[in-house]
Design an enzyme around this catalytic site. Sequence first.
Site, mmCIF file in Angstrom:
data_model
loop_
_atom_site.group_PDB
_atom_site.id
_atom_site.type_symbol
_atom_site.label_atom_id
_atom_site.label_comp_id
_atom_site.label_asym_id
_atom_site.label_seq_id
_atom_site.Cartn_x
_atom_site.Cartn_y
_atom_site.Cartn_z
ATOM 1 N N HIS A 199 0.840 -1.204 0.000
ATOM 2 C CA HIS A 199 0.000 0.000 0.000
ATOM 3 C C HIS A 199 0.875 1.254 0.000
ATOM 4 C CE1 HIS A 199 -2.874 2.941 1.913
ATOM 5 N NE2 HIS A 199 -3.614 2.457 0.925
ATOM 6 N N ASP A 233 -6.216 1.624 -2.066
ATOM 7 C CA ASP A 233 -6.926 1.307 -0.825
ATOM 8 C C ASP A 233 -7.713 0.006 -0.947
ATOM 9 O OD1 ASP A 233 -5.879 3.680 0.122
ATOM 10 O OD2 ASP A 233 -7.799 4.736 0.223
#
Length: 122
Positions: free
Chosen positions: A47, A89
């Site tokens: 991420h 996300d």
Amino acid sequence: SLLQFNKMIKFETRKNAIPFYAFYGCYCGWGGQGRPKDATDRCCIVHDCCYGKLAKCNTKWDFYRYSLRSGYFQCGKGTWCEQQICECDRVAAECLRRSLSTYRYGYMIYPDSRCREPSETC
């Protein structure tokens, strides 16, 4: 935005992002260094790397459109940045769900001082 990412995490893992992921391992939460401690921590470095590719975007605060269809998040229309942030996300939240079986409470509030190995690159 971080608020939307929190909602995705909560839906996917049934855990609130702040206590369960904000300080987990070496990469979950702000920044990161060292080697990821486990699969959950690896989701966080991926991420971080995804956000790193979006340097010109306001990754932490830019709101994006998304919906939930058949139990999966789908990113909606918006600016290029909004779509990319949403994808970062979405992928991370799904990764955290897949990593639930190896989540270790011992890494929940992990001190940075234990993350001294050479850092992995994106």
